[in-house]
Design a protein around this motif. Structure first.
Motif, PDB file in Angstrom:
ATOM      1  N   ALA A 374      29.896 -28.444  64.923  1.00 50.05           N
ATOM      2  CA  ALA A 374      31.156 -28.788  65.600  1.00 50.05           C
ATOM      3  C   ALA A 374      31.225 -30.289  65.845  1.00 50.05           C
ATOM      4  CB  ALA A 374      31.261 -28.034  66.929  1.00 50.05           C
ATOM      5  N   THR A 375      32.370 -30.868  65.520  1.00 46.05           N
ATOM      6  CA  THR A 375      32.607 -32.288  65.766  1.00 46.05           C
ATOM      7  C   THR A 375      34.012 -32.492  66.307  1.00 46.05           C
ATOM      8  OG1 THR A 375      33.401 -32.606  63.485  1.00 46.05           O
ATOM      9  CG2 THR A 375      31.057 -32.988  63.888  1.00 46.05           C
ATOM     10  N   ASP A 376      34.327 -33.724  66.663  1.00 45.67           N
ATOM     11  CA  ASP A 376      35.687 -34.145  67.028  1.00 45.67           C
ATOM     12  C   ASP A 376      36.329 -33.256  68.095  1.00 45.67           C
ATOM     13  OD1 ASP A 376      38.003 -35.660  66.954  1.00 45.67           O
ATOM     14  OD2 ASP A 376      38.900 -34.482  65.325  1.00 45.67           O
ATOM     15  N   PRO A 377      35.739 -33.172  69.297  1.00 44.92           N
ATOM     16  CA  PRO A 377      36.360 -32.381  70.367  1.00 44.92           C
ATOM     17  C   PRO A 377      37.663 -33.012  70.848  1.00 44.92           C
ATOM     18  CG  PRO A 377      34.487 -33.616  71.215  1.00 44.92           C
ATOM     19  CD  PRO A 377      34.489 -33.826  69.733  1.00 44.92           C
ATOM     20  N   VAL A 378      38.696 -32.184  70.967  1.00 46.56           N
ATOM     21  CA  VAL A 378      40.022 -32.649  71.398  1.00 46.56           C
ATOM     22  C   VAL A 378      40.577 -31.646  72.399  1.00 46.56           C
ATOM     23  CG1 VAL A 378      42.390 -33.151  70.695  1.00 46.56           C
ATOM     24  CG2 VAL A 378      40.487 -33.853  69.238  1.00 46.56           C
ATOM     25  N   LEU A 379      41.166 -32.124  73.471  1.00 46.87           N
ATOM     26  CA  LEU A 379      41.803 -31.261  74.463  1.00 46.87           C
ATOM     27  C   LEU A 379      43.163 -30.824  73.924  1.00 46.87           C
ATOM     28  CD1 LEU A 379      40.947 -30.347  77.354  1.00 46.87           C
ATOM     29  CD2 LEU A 379      42.520 -32.069  78.231  1.00 46.87           C
ATOM     30  N   ASN A 380      43.359 -29.501  73.762  1.00 48.02           N
ATOM     31  CA  ASN A 380      44.628 -29.022  73.208  1.00 48.02           C
ATOM     32  C   ASN A 380      45.670 -28.817  74.303  1.00 48.02           C
ATOM     33  OD1 ASN A 380      44.080 -26.574  74.474  1.00 48.02           O
ATOM     34  ND2 ASN A 380      43.493 -25.510  72.581  1.00 48.02           N
ATOM     35  N   ASN A 381      46.817 -28.278  73.920  1.00 51.00           N
ATOM     36  CA  ASN A 381      47.921 -28.131  74.867  1.00 51.00           C
ATOM     37  C   ASN A 381      47.630 -27.139  75.986  1.00 51.00           C
ATOM     38  OD1 ASN A 381      49.450 -29.962  73.414  1.00 51.00           O
ATOM     39  ND2 ASN A 381      50.384 -28.380  72.126  1.00 51.00           N
ATOM     40  N   ASP A 382      46.647 -26.269  75.764  1.00 57.40           N
ATOM     41  CA  ASP A 382      46.259 -25.306  76.799  1.00 57.40           C
ATOM     42  C   ASP A 382      45.113 -25.819  77.657  1.00 57.40           C
ATOM     43  OD1 ASP A 382      48.148 -23.393  75.935  1.00 57.40           O
ATOM     44  OD2 ASP A 382      46.790 -22.743  74.346  1.00 57.40           O
ATOM     45  N   ASP A 383      44.803 -27.115  77.521  1.00 55.91           N
ATOM     46  CA  ASP A 383      43.703 -27.745  78.273  1.00 55.91           C
ATOM     47  C   ASP A 383      42.355 -27.124  77.935  1.00 55.91           C
ATOM     48  OD1 ASP A 383      45.388 -29.556  79.561  1.00 55.91           O
ATOM     49  OD2 ASP A 383      45.810 -28.153  81.184  1.00 55.91           O
ATOM     50  N   LEU A 384      42.221 -26.637  76.702  1.00 59.47           N
ATOM     51  CA  LEU A 384      40.949 -26.140  76.194  1.00 59.47           C
ATOM     52  C   LEU A 384      40.439 -27.101  75.135  1.00 59.47           C
ATOM     53  CD1 LEU A 384      41.878 -22.354  75.799  1.00 59.47           C
ATOM     54  CD2 LEU A 384      40.571 -23.403  77.664  1.00 59.47           C
ATOM     55  N   GLU A 386      39.060 -28.119  71.709  1.00 59.77           N
ATOM     56  CA  GLU A 386      39.095 -27.617  70.341  1.00 59.77           C
ATOM     57  C   GLU A 386      38.212 -28.502  69.468  1.00 59.77           C
ATOM     58  OE1 GLU A 386      42.693 -28.015  67.552  1.00 59.77           O
ATOM     59  OE2 GLU A 386      42.995 -26.069  68.524  1.00 59.77           O
ATOM     60  N   TYR A 387      37.433 -27.892  68.578  1.00 55.33           N
ATOM     61  CA  TYR A 387      36.492 -28.630  67.738  1.00 55.33           C
ATOM     62  C   TYR A 387      36.839 -28.480  66.260  1.00 55.33           C
ATOM     63  CZ  TYR A 387      33.359 -28.964  71.797  1.00 55.33           C
ATOM     64  OH  TYR A 387      32.808 -29.228  73.034  1.00 55.33           O
ATOM     65  N   GLU A 388      36.399 -29.452  65.482  1.00 52.21           N
ATOM     66  CA  GLU A 388      36.443 -29.321  64.027  1.00 52.21           C
ATOM     67  C   GLU A 388      35.141 -28.672  63.574  1.00 52.21           C
ATOM     68  OE1 GLU A 388      38.157 -32.429  61.303  1.00 52.21           O
ATOM     69  OE2 GLU A 388      36.032 -32.618  60.737  1.00 52.21           O
ATOM     70  N   LEU A 389      35.233 -27.582  62.831  1.00 51.44           N
ATOM     71  CA  LEU A 389      34.066 -26.808  62.423  1.00 51.44           C
ATOM     72  C   LEU A 389      33.834 -26.937  60.926  1.00 51.44           C
ATOM     73  CD1 LEU A 389      34.758 -23.532  64.448  1.00 51.44           C
ATOM     74  CD2 LEU A 389      33.356 -25.486  65.139  1.00 51.44           C
ATOM     75  N   GLN A 390      32.553 -27.087  60.541  1.00 46.60           N
ATOM     76  CA  GLN A 390      32.165 -27.184  59.140  1.00 46.60           C
ATOM     77  C   GLN A 390      30.837 -26.466  58.922  1.00 46.60           C
ATOM     78  OE1 GLN A 390      32.589 -31.642  59.335  1.00 46.60           O
ATOM     79  NE2 GLN A 390      33.331 -31.349  57.251  1.00 46.60           N
ATOM     80  N   ILE A 391      30.552 -26.135  57.672  1.00 48.03           N
ATOM     81  CA  ILE A 391      29.234 -25.621  57.319  1.00 48.03           C
ATOM     82  C   ILE A 391      28.250 -26.783  57.376  1.00 48.03           C
ATOM     83  CG2 ILE A 391      27.855 -24.524  55.508  1.00 48.03           C
ATOM     84  CD1 ILE A 391      30.430 -23.204  54.510  1.00 48.03           C
ATOM     85  N   PRO A 392      27.116 -26.623  58.070  1.00 48.46           N
ATOM     86  CA  PRO A 392      26.245 -27.780  58.286  1.00 48.46           C
ATOM     87  C   PRO A 392      25.552 -28.309  57.043  1.00 48.46           C
ATOM     88  CG  PRO A 392      25.279 -25.793  59.241  1.00 48.46           C
ATOM     89  CD  PRO A 392      26.669 -25.449  58.838  1.00 48.46           C
ATOM     90  N   ASN A 393      25.155 -27.433  56.115  1.00 48.89           N
ATOM     91  CA  ASN A 393      24.384 -27.931  54.985  1.00 48.89           C
ATOM     92  C   ASN A 393      24.408 -26.915  53.843  1.00 48.89           C
ATOM     93  OD1 ASN A 393      22.378 -25.924  55.632  1.00 48.89           O
ATOM     94  ND2 ASN A 393      21.591 -27.310  57.194  1.00 48.89           N
ATOM     95  N   ARG A 394      23.728 -27.286  52.768  1.00 44.89           N
ATOM     96  CA  ARG A 394      23.751 -26.468  51.559  1.00 44.89           C
ATOM     97  C   ARG A 394      23.034 -25.137  51.768  1.00 44.89           C
ATOM     98  NH1 ARG A 394      22.058 -28.757  45.563  1.00 44.89           N
ATOM     99  NH2 ARG A 394      22.291 -26.784  44.402  1.00 44.89           N
TER     100      ARG A 394
END
Length: 560
Positions: A374-384, A386-394
């Motif tokens: 998980a990267t790039d945490p951002v507060l959304n409109n519901d005040d929760l 939200e993260y950007e999710l990716q597969i960590p590795n091969r």
């Protein structure tokens, strides 16, 4: 240098140091627990990231013994430089219980396994029975645990009683260490006795960790933070440091510097870039961490890259969540495999029965279990957050590929049909391609929801899953090319072979003139938007342009 033995499967700090195994010094974890932790500290981390070894390290550092026999284990280690080393080292009694092997088919069998773990720890403190200050009722219950005759209530009260006895004997409250607390909960959910397990664990945890003055510190490890409303009810003195938090973030797993040193010490530094692609990519507290189990196995097997970590545990629950969860989960997995991140709120307080309730719960489970980063945490409109999710590795990506292949193999349509479809694609045989694709859809698309608001995305995800599993192409979707975004693009690994562009359209009998008109519209879009530009730029000259339209589970195909 003489190469030391690799500590694969060694989770006892004393054994590791005394038998001179290679040790990546994590002893500063001790200082962090005291200076950054709370009275009770919960540390959720994925499996095989060093949780048991770290608790063992705490035990040998703090444990009070005659003659302080464990002090030499820390000579030359980083913790020796701590200003409070002498204040804490060897000063406290310790209780250490691990539940990692309490994997029972029934609740009664769990109680037997749990009783065995407690017996081992109570035997370690059997000297307490000789203390004249010990209450007689404690002696009765103590012996019941040693003799494996304890009732469920006695088992629930066991650590509260032991902490009281240790405080009386030593004049100091004990450090209580509980390892892999959620393993039996996970198994109970799978085996059908979840509610009984939750009730037992709630009482057990509350008795030893809530308002217990006979405790110096409590440290708990696991994979998940099981819902606070159930297990940790009433524990207001607990600090939870998940893999999203900065405290103790590099105490589990290997940092970049530690990995480089380890590889060089075993003359495998030349493979550092490949090791990074395969085993790096985890983010703990925003810092990059390598999977320690896989790195150590890579070295043990003389530099062979393989999915070592993913083969150490069962992915049954993950498969269940991906297959039975909302269709957007499966579409999200397809995007992740293509290297396209998704965004989601993360819930760090999970209850197993609620995992399927909403996609964010499934993504959260996958994150905390080690299948996402998980990267790039951002507060959304519901005040929760939200993260950007990716597969960590091969390495982790191999899990998703295997699961997708199982979806395709799970129905009556097997791989021979997939090969036939790919061969038809190669030969531009659209009737065979269309017929085989229809077979796949009818027999396999029951895993997907084609009746939702965006069926195009469902079909797109389904096609991507099949095509990615074939390995014949580099597959991408929804990328910019020319004047727009194509649906699916297949770039051949051999650039002299044919590339493919697919445009997907929904056929709606209520509004569309005919299937043929929809197919023609899709082909015009490929031309008008110049989707072939990406393939031409890569050097592909033979390009097949395909329109695919569908209505429910009926599919039609046309090529330019």
């Amino acid at each position: 240098m003489d190469r030391k033995k690799l500590p694969i499967g060694i989770s006892d700090y004393k054994k590791l140091i005394e038998e001179d195994y290679y040790y990546v010094d994590k002893t500063d974890f001790i200082r962090q627990i005291i200076e950054e932790g709370s009275l009770i500290t919960l540390l959720p981390r994925p499996r095989r990231f060093g949780k048991t070894l770290n608790l063992s390290t705490l035990r040998y550092f703090f444990e009070r013994t005659e003659g302080n026999v464990y002090r030499p284990l820390f000579e030359g280690k980083s913790i020796e430089q701590w200003k409070d080393f002498d204040r804490y080292q060897g000063k406290y009694p310790v209780i250490l219980v691990t539940l990692k092997d309490c994997k029972a088919d029934s609740f009664d069998q769990f109680l037997m396994m749990f009783g065995q773990e407690l017996q081992n720890e109570f035997l370690r403190h059997k000297y307490l029975l000789e203390d004249p200050r010990t209450e007689p009722v404690y002696i009765h219950d103590f012996n019941a645990i040693i003799e494996k005759q304890a009732t469920e209530v006695q088992l629930q009260n066991s650590l509260l009683m032991l902490s009281t006895m240790l405080t009386t004997h030593w004049g100091m409250p004990p450090l209580v260490l509980l390892d892999e607390y959620d393993t039996p909960i996970h198994v109970a959910f799978d085996k059908g006795y979840y509610d009984r397990m939750i009730g037992f664990m709630r009482n057990f945890m509350s008795l030893v960790f809530k308002d217990n003055t006979d405790i110096f510190r409590g440290v708990i490890t696991g994979i998940l933070r099981v819902s606070k409303e159930s297990i940790f009810s009433g524990l207001n003195n607990i600090a939870v440091f998940s893999l999203l938090d900065r405290p103790v973030c590099t105490s589990f797993g290997f940092t970049q510097e530690e990995t480089n040193t380890l590889l060089n010490d075993y003359s495998l530094g030349d493979g550092a870039d490949s090791v990074k692609q395969w085993y790096d990519g985890y983010l703990f507290g925003g810092l990059t961490v390598y999977n320690p189990w896989s790195v150590l196995n890579y070295i043990m097997y003389d530099g062979v890259l393989a999915p070592y970590w993913v083969n150490t545990g069962s992915d049954v629950l993950l498969r269940h969540l991906l297959a039975d969860g909302p269709s957007q989960i499966r579409m999200g997995v397809e995007s992740l495999i293509q290297g396209e991140p998704i965004r989601s709120v993360i819930n760090d307080k999970l209850a197993f029965p609620d995992l399927l309730a909403k996609p964010s719960n499934i993504w959260s489970f996958m994150l905390f279990s080690g299948y996402l980063k998980a990267t790039d945490p951002v507060l959304n409109n519901d005040d929760l957050i939200e993260y950007e999710l990716q597969i960590p590795n091969r390495e982790v990506k191999t899990v998703y590929r295997t699961i997708i292949q199982s979806w395709i193999d799970g129905g009556p349509v097997k791989n021979d049909r997939l090969e036939l479809m790919l061969q038809a694609l190669k030969e531009n045989n659209m009737p065979i391609f269309q017929r085989t694709l229809n077979d796949f859809v009818v027999n396999t698309l029951s895993y997907y929801d084609t009746s939702g608001r965006e069926p195009e995305k469902v079909y797109q995800a389904f096609l991507l899953g099949m095509l990615v599993s074939s390995g014949a192409y580099e597959v991408s979707s929804n990328r910019e090319s020319g004047l727009g975004r194509y649906d699916i693009l297949l770039r051949p690994r051999d650039l002299s072979r044919q590339g493919v562009i697919m445009e997907l359209k929904l056929y709606d009998p209520m509004y569309d003139e005919s299937v043929e008109s929809v197919l023609d519209s899709a082909l015009r879009q490929i031309e008008d938007k110049q989707y072939a530009a990406t393939l031409r730029a890569a050097g592909v000259t033979d390009i097949l342009k395909m329109a695919i339209t569908f209505d429910g589970k009926r599919v039609w195909v046309k090529m330019a």
